[in-house]
Scaffold this active site. Sequence first.
Site, mmCIF file in Angstrom:
data_model
loop_
_atom_site.group_PDB
_atom_site.id
_atom_site.type_symbol
_atom_site.label_atom_id
_atom_site.label_comp_id
_atom_site.label_asym_id
_atom_site.label_seq_id
_atom_site.Cartn_x
_atom_site.Cartn_y
_atom_site.Cartn_z
ATOM 1 N N GLY A 261 9.592 -0.161 20.734
ATOM 2 C CA GLY A 261 9.265 1.214 20.365
ATOM 3 C C GLY A 261 10.453 2.118 20.168
ATOM 4 N N GLU A 303 11.767 -5.673 23.304
ATOM 5 C CA GLU A 303 11.194 -6.184 22.059
ATOM 6 C C GLU A 303 11.441 -5.216 20.902
ATOM 7 O OE1 GLU A 303 7.622 -8.756 24.188
ATOM 8 O OE2 GLU A 303 7.191 -6.729 23.450
ATOM 9 N N PRO A 304 12.688 -5.094 20.451
ATOM 10 C CA PRO A 304 12.976 -4.211 19.316
ATOM 11 C C PRO A 304 12.494 -4.843 18.016
ATOM 12 C CG PRO A 304 14.932 -5.449 19.885
ATOM 13 C CD PRO A 304 13.894 -5.814 20.915
ATOM 14 N N GLY A 305 11.902 -4.048 17.167
ATOM 15 C CA GLY A 305 11.485 -4.528 15.848
ATOM 16 C C GLY A 305 11.941 -3.568 14.779
ATOM 17 N N ARG A 306 11.313 -2.388 14.763
ATOM 18 C CA ARG A 306 11.668 -1.354 13.792
ATOM 19 C C ARG A 306 13.165 -1.038 13.821
ATOM 20 N NH1 ARG A 306 8.085 2.856 12.366
ATOM 21 N NH2 ARG A 306 6.868 2.321 14.235
ATOM 22 N N ARG A 343 2.230 3.284 4.883
ATOM 23 C CA ARG A 343 2.428 4.026 6.120
ATOM 24 C C ARG A 343 2.103 5.516 5.995
ATOM 25 N NH1 ARG A 343 7.002 4.536 8.330
ATOM 26 N NH2 ARG A 343 6.195 4.614 10.462
ATOM 27 N N TYR A 347 -0.755 7.059 8.522
ATOM 28 C CA TYR A 347 -0.508 8.100 9.524
ATOM 29 C C TYR A 347 0.596 9.068 9.108
ATOM 30 C CZ TYR A 347 1.962 3.791 10.989
ATOM 31 O OH TYR A 347 2.653 2.596 11.022
ATOM 32 N N CYS A 400 -5.684 3.254 -7.004
ATOM 33 C CA CYS A 400 -6.805 4.155 -7.282
ATOM 34 C C CYS A 400 -7.295 4.811 -6.000
ATOM 35 C CB CYS A 400 -7.924 3.385 -7.966
ATOM 36 S SG CYS A 400 -7.462 2.795 -9.608
ATOM 37 N N GLU A 401 -6.433 5.587 -5.385
ATOM 38 C CA GLU A 401 -6.732 6.324 -4.166
ATOM 39 C C GLU A 401 -5.974 7.648 -4.196
ATOM 40 O OE1 GLU A 401 -8.684 5.532 -1.580
ATOM 41 O OE2 GLU A 401 -9.177 3.473 -2.174
#
Length: 470
Positions: A261, A303-306, A343, A347, A400-401
């Site tokens: 996180g 647990e780094p990801g981003r 993304r 959000y 188409c949104e």
Amino acid sequence: MKRNNKMQTTTFIDNFITPRLTRSPDGRLLFDGFDCEQLARQYGTPLYLMSEDTVRANCRRHLNALRRYLGADAVAAYAGKALSCRQIYRIIADEGMYADAVSSGELYTAYASGFDMSHIIFHGNNKTPADIAYAQKLGVGLIVADSSYEVAMISRSAASAGIVQPILLRLTPGIDAHTHQKISTGQADSKFGIPIDRAPEAVAHALSMPGVRLDGIHCHIGSQISDPKPFCDALEILLDALSGLQSDTGFTARIINLGGGFGVRYVDSDTAANPDTIFSALGSMLDDFCRTRRYPHPAVITEPGRSIVADAGITLYTVGNIKQSGAGTTYVSVDGGMADNPRYALYCAPYTALAAVESPGGSATISHTSAPLSDEDYLPTEFNLPDTAFNDCAIVGRCCESGDILVPHAHLPRVCPGDIIAVLNTGAYNYSMASNYNRLPRPPIVMLHNGKAYVAVRRETPEDVAALDC
């Protein structure tokens, strides 16, 4: 393709958002030394670009700080959900990192890359019996059990396979990390983990089950966290729980997994997490606890990801239709959108966008990827678009949104159809969350390293999209 070798490039203003991003004296956007417009011509758009050197630098920065403050036996496990492809696993293995996975697909991708599966931590709040059996067949090192029900499933599967499976219990500490509610996971009302007040019974149950070995506990409180305080609050709750568990059940944790996180920057106002600041604070807390409670020092996992891949990537798009709505909004449409980056639609995630080519003064683009037409050909005069710059325009996609938006308030020079724009820091949760919505093929990933560009994931074709149809 080799990198642009122009001399005296000037560091771009957003260089602290995206490392290795510069603007040449003649206004061309360079990423890791490569001309972005030239890469767009060579590989087509939409195009994910990844700097391998930035991925490696992020791995080293995190791992070095982790071991400096939390012990030489501390482990950083890359969170594959941020970006999972074979080449990423090869790179992080080369940098001495472990990995976590949350599905059979991520497990297979790591396995197919040659990754040491004993260095895999398997997650998920609703693993199926097939998932667990597959993980054990591949020899994963740790399975993080999300419930006592799951412990029982792991036990049955391990007994059937004739193995003893090391596990961690995921606990929910009940704190608010003050991030977006859709990426918060540590609050009391969460689909993840075992509530902290039920830890004693969950630990007692795990200790009684055959075929499993309870090695420790895990928590993850959310994403995009830059302040050390939420991490420290979570650790304080976990340590208090460990003290009680030792008294009540005799259980002593060999491992504490603090999850990930760690925040990154997407726009100029964001603050990135500082590994030294966070791990220094956590290390002091853990050392004090172990010393005063005479608790054996557990190995720490993060647990780094981003924070490993986000700022290593950018996405290139080609501008298409440009129009002004009746409400006065200037819409700049590109040849990608929510299918390759959902993304904002999910959000309202913010991003920074730049033109691939600007005049030295920053007021206008000066080159196109195809033969430029006149402004009269591009932009009907009745729309009364700005003459110089699109100081507040919406970069939107082709799906188409109405919610297919990449950057709702972008600041660009005057762009025209055929121009290339770059959206920054798209290395995390773009390719991994991409879809074939509207049956759009997913873009390729092109890695940049040592002056060369190479394809890590090829571009999908319409035939790929329909390949599973019967």
